[in-house]
Scaffold this motif. Structure first.
Motif, PDB file in Angstrom:
ATOM      1  N   VAL A 215       0.904  -1.157  -0.035  1.00 28.78           N
ATOM      2  CA  VAL A 215      -0.063   0.085  -0.208  1.00 28.78           C
ATOM      3  C   VAL A 215       0.824   1.224  -0.025  1.00 28.78           C
ATOM      4  O   VAL A 215       0.796   2.035  -0.565  1.00 28.78           O
ATOM      5  CB  VAL A 215      -0.924  -0.013   1.289  1.00 28.78           C
ATOM      6  CG1 VAL A 215      -1.683   1.199   1.070  1.00 28.78           C
ATOM      7  CG2 VAL A 215      -2.042  -1.233   1.001  1.00 28.78           C
TER       8      VAL A 215
ATOM      9  N   ALA B 298      -5.223   1.807  -1.463  1.00 26.54           N
ATOM     10  CA  ALA B 298      -6.268   1.679  -0.265  1.00 26.54           C
ATOM     11  C   ALA B 298      -6.563   2.942   0.059  1.00 26.54           C
ATOM     12  O   ALA B 298      -6.263   4.151  -0.707  1.00 26.54           O
ATOM     13  CB  ALA B 298      -5.028   1.107   0.990  1.00 26.54           C
TER      14      ALA B 298
ATOM     15  N   VAL C 297      -8.703  -1.703   2.082  1.00 26.29           N
ATOM     16  CA  VAL C 297      -8.427  -2.083   0.941  1.00 26.29           C
ATOM     17  C   VAL C 297      -9.779  -2.759   0.277  1.00 26.29           C
ATOM     18  O   VAL C 297     -10.225  -3.574   0.779  1.00 26.29           O
ATOM     19  CB  VAL C 297      -7.378  -3.175   0.889  1.00 26.29           C
ATOM     20  CG1 VAL C 297      -6.927  -3.386  -0.717  1.00 26.29           C
ATOM     21  CG2 VAL C 297      -6.000  -2.475   1.558  1.00 26.29           C
TER      22      VAL C 297
END
Length: 144
Positions: free
Chosen positions: A93, A100, A111
């Motif tokens: 991420v 996300a 997510v």
């Protein structure tokens, strides 16, 4: 799959003999049919394919999880779905590899399930491509 905090919408148990019958019928080309309250019937090849895949997975001792694509999971849950640690998902991420969003007023992230599935599919395709390349080299006589 390890202990999970996922909220199951429904849990299905199909007895082994019925699993075998369903799998055999679907493998032989049977199509799933939904009978409506008025007696009408609707069939679907996609539903049949879904059932075939699910029955094969269940027969192999696996688990079938159905989640909405737009549903959101925590990085820990995403890691559980992918077989990765939460820390590794956090790095994905942070690196922009896995999209996300932050929860408002919080440092917690969510997510989308569709993004998790897409990432997993791409990872599997990359792995298969690498394995194919290695196999071609070995078949051509390269030392492994």
């Amino acid at each position: 799959m390890a202990k999970s905090s996922f909220m199951a919408a429904a849990r299905f148990q199909v007895p082994e003999p019925q699993q075998r019958q369903l799998r055999q019928a679907l493998d032989a080309g049977a199509e799933a049919v939904v009978e409506q309250a008025d007696g009408g019937r609707v069939s679907s090849q996609e539903l049949s394919r879904l059932l075939r895949v699910a029955m094969t997975e269940l027969a192999a001792g696996g688990e079938v999880i159905v989640l909405r694509g737009e549903a959101e999971v925590s990085p820990a849950e995403a890691g559980e779905l992918l077989g990765l640690s939460r820390q590794f998902v956090d790095r994905l991420v942070d690196g922009g590899v896995l999209p996300a969003r932050r929860l408002p007023g919080s440092r917690h992230r969510r997510v989308r399930v569709a993004d998790v599935v897409s990432f997993g599919r791409q990872r599997d395709e990359r792995r298969a491509s690498i394995a194919d390349a290695v196999n071609e080299l070995v078949d051509a006589g390269a030392d492994y």
